[in-house]
Enzyme design. Structure first.
Site, PDB file in Angstrom:
ATOM      1  N   LYS A   1      -2.853  27.910  -9.884  1.00  0.00           N
ATOM      2  CA  LYS A   1      -1.660  26.860  -9.548  1.00  0.00           C
ATOM      3  C   LYS A   1      -2.019  25.446 -10.017  1.00  0.00           C
ATOM      4  CE  LYS A   1      -4.067  25.403  -5.227  1.00  0.00           C
ATOM      5  NZ  LYS A   1      -3.929  25.467  -3.796  1.00  0.00           N
TER       6      LYS A   1
ATOM      7  N   ASP B   1      -1.640  -0.933   5.950  1.00  0.00           N
ATOM      8  CA  ASP B   1      -1.980  -0.533   7.357  1.00  0.00           C
ATOM      9  C   ASP B   1      -3.419  -0.236   7.308  1.00  0.00           C
ATOM     10  OD1 ASP B   1      -2.040   1.901   5.620  1.00  0.00           O
ATOM     11  OD2 ASP B   1      -1.690   3.065   7.443  1.00  0.00           O
TER      12      ASP B   1
ATOM     13  N   ARG C   1       6.482  16.967  -4.208  1.00  0.00           N
ATOM     14  CA  ARG C   1       5.472  17.039  -5.334  1.00  0.00           C
ATOM     15  C   ARG C   1       5.462  18.536  -5.616  1.00  0.00           C
ATOM     16  NH1 ARG C   1       1.103  13.451  -2.016  1.00  0.00           N
ATOM     17  NH2 ARG C   1      -0.265  14.662  -3.335  1.00  0.00           N
TER      18      ARG C   1
ATOM     19  N   GLY D   1      -5.334   3.251  -3.511  1.00  0.00           N
ATOM     20  CA  GLY D   1      -6.457   3.485  -3.983  1.00  0.00           C
ATOM     21  C   GLY D   1      -6.239   5.363  -4.176  1.00  0.00           C
ATOM     22  N   ASP D   2      -5.027   5.485  -4.120  1.00  0.00           N
ATOM     23  CA  ASP D   2      -4.667   7.106  -4.357  1.00  0.00           C
ATOM     24  C   ASP D   2      -4.830   7.419  -5.643  1.00  0.00           C
ATOM     25  OD1 ASP D   2      -4.381   9.698  -3.548  1.00  0.00           O
ATOM     26  OD2 ASP D   2      -2.616   9.243  -2.135  1.00  0.00           O
TER      27      ASP D   2
ATOM     28  N   ASP E   1       0.900  -1.240   0.159  1.00  0.00           N
ATOM     29  CA  ASP E   1      -0.069  -0.035   0.020  1.00  0.00           C
ATOM     30  C   ASP E   1       0.883   1.285  -0.075  1.00  0.00           C
ATOM     31  OD1 ASP E   1      -2.379   1.735   0.345  1.00  0.00           O
ATOM     32  OD2 ASP E   1      -1.843   1.769   2.350  1.00  0.00           O
ATOM     33  N   LYS E   2       0.406   2.334  -0.342  1.00  0.00           N
ATOM     34  CA  LYS E   2       1.003   3.624  -0.144  1.00  0.00           C
ATOM     35  C   LYS E   2       0.811   4.419   1.035  1.00  0.00           C
ATOM     36  CE  LYS E   2      -0.069   7.425  -2.232  1.00  0.00           C
ATOM     37  NZ  LYS E   2      -0.003   8.397  -1.156  1.00  0.00           N
TER      38      LYS E   2
ATOM     39  N   ARG F   1      -5.921   4.304  -7.828  1.00  0.00           N
ATOM     40  CA  ARG F   1      -7.481   4.177  -7.949  1.00  0.00           C
ATOM     41  C   ARG F   1      -7.927   2.739  -7.622  1.00  0.00           C
ATOM     42  NH1 ARG F   1      -9.478   8.705  -6.139  1.00  0.00           N
ATOM     43  NH2 ARG F   1      -8.912  10.521  -7.200  1.00  0.00           N
TER      44      ARG F   1
END
Length: 1166
Positions: A570, A825, A604, A685-686, A403-404, A799
């Protein structure tokens, strides 16, 4: 009733506040069960699992045979007692694993499945009953109940939102446990119920009927209707609060329970608990079957020999040794001899094997629990082996699925650096202007700003100086950050601002502008109030050009107090770059170089720009905007075209660089695991941009890669084409029918088969979204996905739903036939944790759901390299050495009976004393191999981490496989031959020094068993590379213990007291004082050990494997230490990638301008 049950499989019907009606459909209650066993099913289920081990089934059959007196030469209790002990020990261990975690150490108690289920099911919830709010337990919630949820509390079940404390029935939720996203999401109640608010009378009278789809695992879909007061309202996903979500920034809300317990989408995605067994367990089942066949063959051969002997000799020998009454012929005697030998030779697979395996696994589990280097002090939490059956599997992992959010990252966004007008800010400098590492002493002091956030840290004082000097571009830069966002502000305590950010990125940017003196204070639908360096300024909000995944930018248009119309924007550098005014060309090139530096650091980035608008132009544009907004057809497309008209000729201000803070040591861990040839896939899922950015930050993707493929198709044909295009670039010949792998695949008609490894022509990465993955995981395209993904160095799937995560893991398991590990987690990771061979839970910020379903747990991702490369490799090596030695020693021990059969008329007589047979595996040879299996280390932990290549043998199972088993068998056959015929030659027709004959059975038996023990001791000594005091005590102590017990069993006292039990009177004393006995012992030991020593010496020279070369390097380094390598940062001028990532969701701009998000009281304070 049958009709009702059939009907609800297609549609769910429920009525609010009507339990009697809803009970007709027999919906489940809200309790959950993640444990494997219950009080009633434990015994049958556990015994079924244990008897899947063929050895246990083998001993059960053996027990029944021993109950037949005509064929049994051993008492029945010699098998039943060890079998009961083994089953009991394993059963108790499994029960403890399922009920409660044994404590590796205080002070914290880590609950396991039954406790966690009880804890969750007994949580408190507020239920509306007869017009009053009553406190009850989660387990008692039923479909159709109306419940009250409060701020920062988890959602009890899947509920339809009815009303909330926020205007228009809005409710803010966090879904990190479901999809891994930490940004806030908004749900809105149905208009017909939102006006009820917290009026208990109206809520109690509500009797709406809901018809919706049956339970399913689709997290982002829901459809149904609400019938109330004669009207019907359409229900979609935006009205549903899912179990596992957390209520945020909402004082209270009321919801109608739609799905409960196992029907909730969270539980539908959790997967089922499975009994995990290691590859070595499966291999041992096969080997036990082989041994069984070998045993049957030997018994058949010996029974034929018995029949021939009885026919030729025994028939005429009946005057001295008469046949039993039930034996009518030599054929009948032969049949009985088959089963007698089956019992005599049963030690080919001793039951002590599984007892020893469980002890070894338990010991290695404790090593993990006791490892202080995997103890996380901030949480006072140690690493935990939550199961004791998978230790050696840790040494064989080839694929890690991670997972991230919360696993690789800390869920913390930090404003790290920025570029303003071509100058970079964010590096720490000393008094001489030299760049130095960041330290608390260099931290910027924001005490001059009483509204600054005390938790914000920055280390470049030159930026504060630039702000104080009122540099106009610096001023505009921070003004843009304080205006161009959708953050909500609330001042609950005078002077203390609380920001409610829809995404952590926006929260970090607005907090940064706040600390540098541009404090976003409050907003209304028409205004934004900013405190600029102590001065309160109110900007009129004219328009918000909302963010979307396609636009990758957002803008605001404001009217300043000086009556200027300004647009602040932005967004992604690749997008903003194309919208800049030509006069910014030079500055944009400089900024792009700085963005490359930011990207190389894993930050980022967003570009920041502005434009001053002509009022007449703006008035014309705002009319077009209004027309596009009101249109019903293609509104999104028309709005985008209108936005493009005004978002052009922008003036570049600079760029921001936010650190999505990785956990400590993540990049180094991933690099180390890659060196061990472990592939790492990120399943999250991000959003895609966020996931890719993290992949670069933690070195899963590298700038020097030849390409990173993006699979973004929205139909099966497009996805298939994108996958084949990627595979064509990586390996063009893989699309040809003449390719050897395609020929191999064409022959494999049965699915699934083992997919062979393919070598690409470079270094590649793959990114695929959840939408595309849905098509790629279909049965006719999944293998194409697998072939393409497995050729890549790194894979990022974004996703994803929890079910898709489990499907990807299962795909690799089915086709690659390799050991997989999943680490996460959150509750959204439970499915893949259960699906993988090994599940690891991170005790992170997303709760304990993943930990409670895992096999191993710890607090930091970096501990994974230690779990695999140290504990996993040691456990695998120890288990392989144990199995090789254990099978060898029992082959050598048992096959002596085979040779002896040719000298005793195939009568199933044993060579050894019955007490030696009893103690051989129990006492004489158990402790030395346990000492080796618990303490053996070929290299220490430092070298294991410095040379990850040492991990490779486990991945290919080189140390114990079918080939190694055959070697053990051949070695055992050879040793048994030596152990029988050398003593036979020694005692045959031999005499003592006083002239007495010593060629009797008891002297021969003593010599054989003593030689056997001596050879086994030397064998274990040669196999041990890491000696401890315990090893010495176990190895040499067991040898000494043998002689002590031998003299005891042959003592005059025991033999005279129990002559029928101890009948080797004086044999030890008389036999061991003869020189030929010791000469035989030495000769047999040399003959047995020379082949082993020769093989071990020649193997790394003639047939070296990679690990042999690594071990040679380690030995060389021990003698000639090398200087540490110098790290040189290499820049790749020909490569550039965007580090854009923005965890934002479309739609907040419209909510803000509509005023639906605002509480009137929150904006009256100043």
């Amino acid at each position: 009733m049958k009709y009702v049950k059939a009907f609800i499989s297609e549609e769910r019907i429920l009525q609010a506040n009507n339990r009697r009606f809803n009970s007709l459909f027999e919906y489940p209650d809200n309790s959950i069960k993640t444990s494997k066993y219950s009080f009633f099913n434990f015994l049958p289920v556990n015994l079924f699992e244990q008897f899947q081990r063929l050895a246990n089934a083998y001993f059960l059959i053996l027990l029944f045979l021993q109950l037949i007196p005509q064929i049994s030469s051993l008492a029945w209790y010699t098998t039943v007692i060890p079998l009961i002990v083994v089953l009991s020990i394993t059963g108790v261990k499994d029960a403890i694993d399922d009920v409660v975690k044994w404590l590796p150490g205080l002070p914290s108690l880590h609950l396991k499945r039954h406790q966690s289920d009880q804890q969750v099911n007994n949580r408190s919830v507020l239920i509306l009953v007869n017009g009053r709010i009553e406190e009850n337990k989660w387990r008692n919630v039923q479909v159709g109940d109306i419940i009250k949820l409060e701020n920062d509390h988890p959602v009890t079940a899947d509920v339809l939102l009815l009303s909330s404390s926020e205007p228009y029935g809005l409710t803010y939720i966090e879904t990190a446990d479901l999809d891994g996203e930490t940004n806030l999401k908004v749900k809105q109640a149905v208009s017909a119920t939102s006006d009820m608010e917290d009026n208990l009378e109206l809520l109690s009278a509500f009797n709406g009927e809901v018809r919706c789809e049956p339970p399913n695992n689709k997290l982002d879909r829901f459809s149904g209707t609400l019938s109330y007061l004669g009207d019907t309202y359409f229900l979609d996903y935006e009205r549903l609060l899912l179990r596992g979500c957390i209520i945020r920034n909402t004082d209270w809300c009321y919801g109608l329970v739609v799905y409960t317990g196992p029907d909730t989408k969270l539980m539908q995605n959790s997967g089922r608990s499975t009994f995990k067994r290691t590859h070595i367990d499966h291999l041992m089942n096969v080997l036990v079957l082989w041994i069984f066949m070998l045993l049957g063959g030997m018994c058949f051969l010996l029974s034929i020999g018995h029949g021939i002997w009885e026919s030729n000799r025994g028939y005429h020998f009946q005057a001295f040794l008469p046949w039993e009454r039930y034996i009518t012929s030599s054929a009948a005697s032969s049949a009985l001899a088959f089963w007698s030998y089956f019992i005599v030779l049963n030690t080919m697979v001793p039951i002590s094997l599984y007892v020893s395996v469980e002890i070894i696994r338990l010991g290695n589990s404790y090593y993990i629990n006791w490892d202080r280097k995997m103890f996380y002090a901030p949480k006072n939490t140690p690493a935990q082996a939550r199961t004791t059956t998978l230790n050696e599997e840790l040494g064989q992992v080839e694929y890690v699925f991670s997972d991230k959010t919360g696993t690789l990252t800390e869920n913390v966004m930090i404003f790290n650096k920025c570029s303003i007008n071509g100058k970079t800010y964010g590096y720490s400098y000393d008094e001489n202007g030299q760049c130095v590492p960041k330290s608390p002493s260099n931290k910027v002091d924001f005490s001059y700003n009483h509204l600054a956030d005390p938790k914000f840290s920055f280390y470049d004082k030159t930026l504060v100086e630039a702000v104080k000097s009122e540099d106009p571009l610096v001023y505009l830069f921070f003004l843009c950050l304080s205006l161009c966002h959708t953050v909500m502000s609330e001042e609950k305590v005078e002077g203390e601002l609380v920001y409610q950010a829809q995404s952590p990125d926006e929260g970090a940017l607005v907090t940064a502008s706040r600390n540098f003196g541009f404090v976003f204070h409050s907003r209304t639908p028409e205004t934004i109030t900013v405190i600029e360096m102590g001065r309160v300024r109110v900007y009129r909000l004219l328009a918000i050009l909302d963010f979307s995944n396609e636009r990758k930018r957002m803008s605001v248009i404001v009217q300043t107090p000086e009556d200027r119309v300004m647009l602040f924007c932005k967004g992604a550098d690749t997008i903003i770059y194309e919208l800049l005014h030509p006069s910014c060309a030079a500055l944009s090139d400089v900024t792009m170089d700085q963005l490359d530096d930011f990207a190389s650091e894993g930050l980022r980035t967003l570009m920041v720009a502005y434009r001053e608008l002509d009022k007449a132009f703006f008035q014309t544009w705002i009319k077009k905007h209004g027309e596009a907004w009101l249109t019903l057809e293609n509104r999104e497309k028309k709005l985008a075209l209108v936005y493009e008209e005004i978002e052009r000729d922008l003036v570049l201000l600079g760029a921001t660089a936010i650190e999505d803070k990785l956990q400590s040591g993540v990049p180094e861990t991933i690099v180390t695991l890659n060196k061990a040839k472990i592939k790492i896939w990120v399943l999250t899922g991000d959003k895609q941009e966020t996931a890719v950015n993290i992949a670069y930050s933690c070195r899963i993707f590298k700038d020097e890669m030849d390409a990173v493929f993006m699979v973004e198709g929205t139909d099966r044909e497009t996805v298939l084409e994108e996958l084949r295009t990627a595979r064509k670039k990586m390996k063009p010949e893989s699309l040809l029918e003449s390719d050897p792998i395609n020929i191999y695949l064409a022959r494999k008609s049965k699915m699934p088969f083992k997919a062979v490894d393919e070598v690409p022509n470079g270094s590649y990465g793959l990114v695929i979204s959840g939408c595309s993955l849905a098509y790629a995981l279909e049965s006719n395209t999944e293998f194409e996905l697998l072939r393409t993904a497995c050729m890549c160095k790194g894979v990022v799937c974004c996703r994803m739903t929890p079910l898709q995560k489990a499907q990807v893991v299962d795909l690799v398991k089915r086709y690659k036939k390799v050991v997989t590990l999943a680490i996460g987690d959150g509750a959204n990771d439970i499915g893949m944790i259960k699906a993988a061979h090994i599940g690891v839970g991170i005790s992170g910020q997303e709760g304990m759901q993943a930990t409670l379903s895992s096999d191993f747990s710890f607090c930091q991702f970096r501990y994974l390299q230690r779990l695999l490369l140290v504990h996993g490799r040691w456990s695998y090596n120890r288990m392989c050495k144990f199995l090789s030695y254990f099978f060898y020693k029992n082959f050598a021990f048992t096959l002596v009976h085979f040779w002896y059969a040719f000298f005793n008329g195939f009568s199933a007589q044993t060579v050894y004393d019955i007490w030696f047979i009893t103690f051989y595996n129990l006492i004489y040879t158990s402790l030395p191999i346990l000492g080796l299996s618990l303490f053996e280390k070929d290299v220490n932990e430092t070298w294991s981490l410095c040379y990850p290549e040492l991990y490779e043998p486990g991945q290919h199972n080189l140390y114990f496989n079918k080939k190694e088993f055959i070697k053990c068998l051949l070695h055992g056959i050879y040793s048994s031959f030596v152990l029988f015929f050398v003593p036979m030659g020694t005692v045959f027709n031999s005499e003592r020094s006083d002239g007495k004959d010593i060629s009797d059975f008891q002297s021969f038996s003593l010599l054989v068993q003593t030689t056997l023990i001596w050879v086994m001791t030397m064998q274990i000594a040669l196999s041990t590379t890491y000696w401890t005091m315990i090893n010495h005590a176990f190895t040499w102590g067991s040898l000494g213990l043998y002689f002590c017990i031998l003299f005891l069993l042959c003592s005059d006292g025991l033999c005279l007291m129990f002559p029928s039990v101890f009948n080797f009177l004086g044999v030890a004393r008389n036999g061991l004082n003869q020189p030929q006995m010791w000469l035989c012992l030495v000769l047999s030991s040399v003959l047995c050990l020379i082949p082993l020593m020769g093989y071990n010496f020649l193997k790394p020279i003639l047939w070296p494997i990679n690990v042999d070369k690594v071990l040679n390097r380690i030995h060389f380094c021990l003698k000639h230490p090398l200087p540490p390598p110098v790290q040189i940062k290499v820049k790749h001028p020909g490569l550039r990638r965007s580090a854009y990532a923005f965890s934002h969701k479309q739609g907040f701009g419209a909510l803000i301008t509509s005023g639906k998000t605002l509480k009137s009281r929150a904006f009256t304070r100043r």
